[in-house]
Design an enzyme around this catalytic site. Structure first.
Site, PDB file in Angstrom:
ATOM      1  N   ASP A  33       0.860  -1.181   0.000  1.00 27.70           N
ATOM      2  CA  ASP A  33       0.000   0.000   0.000  1.00 27.70           C
ATOM      3  C   ASP A  33       0.893   1.228   0.000  1.00 27.70           C
ATOM      4  O   ASP A  33       1.991   1.192   0.560  1.00 27.70           O
ATOM      5  CB  ASP A  33      -0.903  -0.010   1.245  1.00 27.70           C
ATOM      6  CG  ASP A  33      -2.147   0.861   1.074  1.00 27.70           C
ATOM      7  OD1 ASP A  33      -1.985   2.089   0.960  1.00 27.70           O
ATOM      8  OD2 ASP A  33      -3.260   0.309   1.059  1.00 27.70           O
ATOM      9  N   THR A  90     -17.588   5.838  -5.418  1.00 30.94           N
ATOM     10  CA  THR A  90     -18.561   6.458  -6.312  1.00 30.94           C
ATOM     11  C   THR A  90     -17.991   7.781  -6.812  1.00 30.94           C
ATOM     12  O   THR A  90     -17.432   8.555  -6.040  1.00 30.94           O
ATOM     13  CB  THR A  90     -19.887   6.704  -5.567  1.00 30.94           C
ATOM     14  OG1 THR A  90     -20.368   5.459  -5.045  1.00 30.94           O
ATOM     15  CG2 THR A  90     -20.940   7.299  -6.499  1.00 30.94           C
ATOM     16  N   GLU A 157     -14.898 -10.622  -3.369  1.00 31.12           N
ATOM     17  CA  GLU A 157     -15.008 -11.020  -1.957  1.00 31.12           C
ATOM     18  C   GLU A 157     -16.468 -10.979  -1.533  1.00 31.12           C
ATOM     19  O   GLU A 157     -17.240 -10.153  -2.008  1.00 31.12           O
ATOM     20  CB  GLU A 157     -14.133 -10.119  -1.080  1.00 31.12           C
ATOM     21  CG  GLU A 157     -14.360  -8.618  -1.240  1.00 31.12           C
ATOM     22  CD  GLU A 157     -15.503  -8.089  -0.418  1.00 31.12           C
ATOM     23  OE1 GLU A 157     -15.925  -8.786   0.521  1.00 31.12           O
ATOM     24  OE2 GLU A 157     -15.985  -6.989  -0.724  1.00 31.12           O
ATOM     25  N   ALA A 160     -18.351 -10.377   5.295  1.00 30.27           N
ATOM     26  CA  ALA A 160     -19.151  -9.481   6.135  1.00 30.27           C
ATOM     27  C   ALA A 160     -18.242  -8.990   7.248  1.00 30.27           C
ATOM     28  O   ALA A 160     -17.645  -9.800   7.965  1.00 30.27           O
ATOM     29  CB  ALA A 160     -20.355 -10.220   6.712  1.00 30.27           C
ATOM     30  N   LEU A 217     -22.059  -7.626  -7.554  1.00 28.97           N
ATOM     31  CA  LEU A 217     -23.025  -6.525  -7.482  1.00 28.97           C
ATOM     32  C   LEU A 217     -24.422  -7.057  -7.172  1.00 28.97           C
ATOM     33  O   LEU A 217     -25.160  -6.477  -6.368  1.00 28.97           O
ATOM     34  CB  LEU A 217     -23.046  -5.750  -8.796  1.00 28.97           C
ATOM     35  CG  LEU A 217     -21.787  -4.956  -9.175  1.00 28.97           C
ATOM     36  CD1 LEU A 217     -21.978  -4.298 -10.537  1.00 28.97           C
ATOM     37  CD2 LEU A 217     -21.466  -3.905  -8.130  1.00 28.97           C
ATOM     38  N   PHE A 222     -29.169  -7.823  -3.681  1.00 28.65           N
ATOM     39  CA  PHE A 222     -30.195  -8.697  -3.104  1.00 28.65           C
ATOM     40  C   PHE A 222     -30.231  -8.574  -1.577  1.00 28.65           C
ATOM     41  O   PHE A 222     -31.307  -8.544  -0.970  1.00 28.65           O
ATOM     42  CB  PHE A 222     -29.935 -10.156  -3.495  1.00 28.65           C
ATOM     43  CG  PHE A 222     -30.489 -10.534  -4.841  1.00 28.65           C
ATOM     44  CD1 PHE A 222     -30.215  -9.775  -5.971  1.00 28.65           C
ATOM     45  CD2 PHE A 222     -31.270 -11.667  -4.990  1.00 28.65           C
ATOM     46  CE1 PHE A 222     -30.721 -10.126  -7.218  1.00 28.65           C
ATOM     47  CE2 PHE A 222     -31.789 -12.025  -6.235  1.00 28.65           C
ATOM     48  CZ  PHE A 222     -31.509 -11.251  -7.350  1.00 28.65           C
ATOM     49  N   LEU A 223     -29.059  -8.506  -0.951  1.00 26.80           N
ATOM     50  CA  LEU A 223     -29.008  -8.386   0.511  1.00 26.80           C
ATOM     51  C   LEU A 223     -29.595  -7.052   0.973  1.00 26.80           C
ATOM     52  O   LEU A 223     -30.388  -6.997   1.918  1.00 26.80           O
ATOM     53  CB  LEU A 223     -27.562  -8.531   0.996  1.00 26.80           C
ATOM     54  CG  LEU A 223     -26.944  -9.925   0.844  1.00 26.80           C
ATOM     55  CD1 LEU A 223     -25.456  -9.884   1.164  1.00 26.80           C
ATOM     56  CD2 LEU A 223     -27.647 -10.944   1.737  1.00 26.80           C
ATOM     57  N   CYS A 272     -20.178  -1.106   0.922  1.00 23.43           N
ATOM     58  CA  CYS A 272     -20.552  -1.762  -0.335  1.00 23.43           C
ATOM     59  C   CYS A 272     -21.985  -1.539  -0.796  1.00 23.43           C
ATOM     60  O   CYS A 272     -22.213  -1.268  -1.975  1.00 23.43           O
ATOM     61  CB  CYS A 272     -20.302  -3.267  -0.224  1.00 23.43           C
ATOM     62  SG  CYS A 272     -18.565  -3.709  -0.087  1.00 23.43           S
ATOM     63  N   ARG A 342     -18.014   3.604   7.372  1.00 22.20           N
ATOM     64  CA  ARG A 342     -18.365   4.018   6.012  1.00 22.20           C
ATOM     65  C   ARG A 342     -19.865   3.843   5.760  1.00 22.20           C
ATOM     66  O   ARG A 342     -20.412   2.772   5.937  1.00 22.20           O
ATOM     67  CB  ARG A 342     -17.542   3.227   4.994  1.00 22.20           C
ATOM     68  CG  ARG A 342     -16.060   3.602   5.043  1.00 22.20           C
ATOM     69  CD  ARG A 342     -15.219   2.795   4.084  1.00 22.20           C
ATOM     70  NE  ARG A 342     -15.104   1.397   4.495  1.00 22.20           N
ATOM     71  CZ  ARG A 342     -14.401   0.486   3.821  1.00 22.20           C
ATOM     72  NH1 ARG A 342     -13.758   0.836   2.718  1.00 22.20           N
ATOM     73  NH2 ARG A 342     -14.338  -0.758   4.251  1.00 22.20           N
TER      74      ARG A 342
END
Length: 480
Positions: A33, A90, A157, A160, A217, A222-223, A272, A342
């Protein structure tokens, strides 16, 4: 020895590579990084992210076959497999602003890989990206390759936060997408062999590139859709006297539906869900599917509605004003067992209360005061850009204080808002809290974790999402 390099030492790259290093002792894993403070933290006893079980794994593998470095080019050059786990925020300006994914960091990583590589490599998309991103990356690599061959794979990935290590140890599935060519199949097999060290073969799914990219996506959409669906029901429950917990249980016992992600709340957050749905909306619009775009946009609209409804319920219940009233916020992270803020609903709730001139006192066991002040003073979508591109000294919000004790946060407060489902909030001494609050004392449970009857016996006026309303609240309806 096979060498793996991961570009990006964040919530995805760090834990994923740590588990690969643990499960594959014959593979050398480097996480790189450009952020010196972040890499220094990974090399210290105080890791930059909180994730149950992560500390032990990093301490076990670090310095053996797991390394954290800012020497990005060296480790990319030496790697056989390069995972790219950089931010895809975004866009805030230009074409697709507010919806499209900003692939600036992805493109920069691809150009760097092409520039420094001296041998053939497998490049793996780990970040969530729009469909057909692999095609764009292929073109960049091909036109800058100097004869070196690259194979692009999509390996999204499905972690959760708060259970990332458990998810990595026992994944529902590992998805690998590649080109349907001999070289593509070979690359897929190479990555499949890495995961096969601990994941049963039947749980490793292989698809073409585009299916893998879209699957990520779609899964998040859906979640989030389930959460917005139950939250929409919670509003109806409050209006009719139904109990959303009972409705959710009844619905969830249907084997075709299941019980997961049916907990009503103040709204979803995290890095996400909103970002990926906005991206999905933009992709649908670009492909001439306005009706499909509008369908998915409603998931975001309901989430915003739920947060606004919660704020309005607070204000209307407290004589239609919270001006100069102390409101205690218990929990700022977007979910328990993580310090990640976030897109946390707490940001919008706090800003809504600040707009009505409330004095806010915040307690969260894993979120720092610096992070909270940054979140409350930052523009929308800026949070997902690298730290060095964010405002260096965010304005301190004077109406906000941050404490490291729930009892201090709630002392002399007119109301308590529970915005994160931390287990410790269930076992606080609410009689003590009530005794030290202004009266009437309100509790607004945004996560439905409180024992409502017990709180009412103490003397609180309680609002719990989607539950039958306290008589006090019935007389003061919330309007959006």
């Amino acid at each position: 020895m096979v060498k793996i390099c991961c570009i990006g030492a964040g919530y995805v790259g760090g834990p994923t590579m740590a588990v690969i290093a643990l499960k594959c002792p014959d593979i050398e894993v480097a996480v790189v990084d450009i952020s010196v403070p972040r890499i220094n933290a990974w090399n210290s006893d105080q890791l930059p992210i909180y994730e149950p079980g992560l500390d032990d794994i990093v301490k076990q593998c670090r310095g053996k076959n797991l390394f954290f470095s800012t020497d990005v080019e060296k480790h990319v050059r030496e790697a056989d497999i390069v995972f790219v786990s950089v931010n895809t925020p975004t866009k805030t300006t230009g074409l697709g602003a507010g919806k499209a994914a900003d692939l600036t960091y992805w493109e920069s990583a691809a150009r760097m890989i092409a520039d420094v590589s001296v041998s053939d490599k497998i490049v793996v998309e780990k970040s969530t990206v729009p469909v057909k991103t692999a095609e764009a990356i292929e073109k960049i690599l091909m036109h800058n390759s100097k004869g070196i061959k690259f194979q692009i794979l999509s390996n999204p990935e499905f972690l959760a936060e708060g259970t990332a290590i458990a998810d990595l140890f026992n994944p529902d599935r590992v998805l690998i997408g590649g080109r349907e060519t001999p070289e593509g199949f070979k690359a897929v097999q190479t990555l499949k062999e890495v995961y096969a060290n601990w994941v049963p073969e039947g749980q490793i799914i292989t698809t073409n590139l585009w299916s893998a990219e879209l699957s990520k996506l779609a899964a998040n959409a859906f979640l989030a859709q389930r959460i917005s669906s139950v939250n929409a029901m919670s509003a109806l429950c409050e209006s009719t006297g139904a109990d959303v917990t009972q409705v959710s249980y009844a619905v969830g016992t249907d084997s075709r539906i299941g019980s997961k992600f049916l907990n009503a709340s103040v709204g979803f957050g995290g890095s996400c869900f909103q970002k990926d749905i906005l991206n999905l909306v933009y992709i649908c619009q670009c492909n001439g599917l306005p009706e499909v775009a509008e369908y998915w946009k409603q998931v975001i609209k309901i989430n915003d509605y739920q947060k606004n409804r919660f704020v309005n319920r607070i204000v209307s219940s407290m004589f239609n004003t919270v001006s100069n009233k102390k409101v205690a916020i218990l929990g700022f992270a977007f979910k328990k067992d993580t310090g990640d803020t976030r897109e946390t609903p707490a940001i919008d709730v706090c800003k809504g209360l600040l707009g009505d001139k409330a004095q806010i006192s915040i307690y969260d066991p894993q979120v720092t005061e610096e992070q909270i002040q940054r979140d409350l003073s930052m523009k929308k979508f800026d949070w997902d850009h690298p730290l060095h591109l964010q405002p260096m000294s965010p304005t301190t919000v004077k109406q906000v204080s941050v404490t490291w004790d729930a009892y201090e946060a709630t002392k002399d407060a007119h109301a308590v808002c529970v915005l994160t489902e931390w287990d410790e909030f269930k076992s606080l001494d609410y009689q003590k809290i009530f005794d030290n609050m202004q009266k009437p004392a309100f509790i607004f449970d945004g996560r439905n974790i409180m024992n409502v009857n017990k709180l009412r016996e103490i003397g609180f006026i309680v609002y719990s999402i989607g539950k039958p309303l306290d008589p006090w609240l019935k007389d003061m309806p919330a309007f959006v």
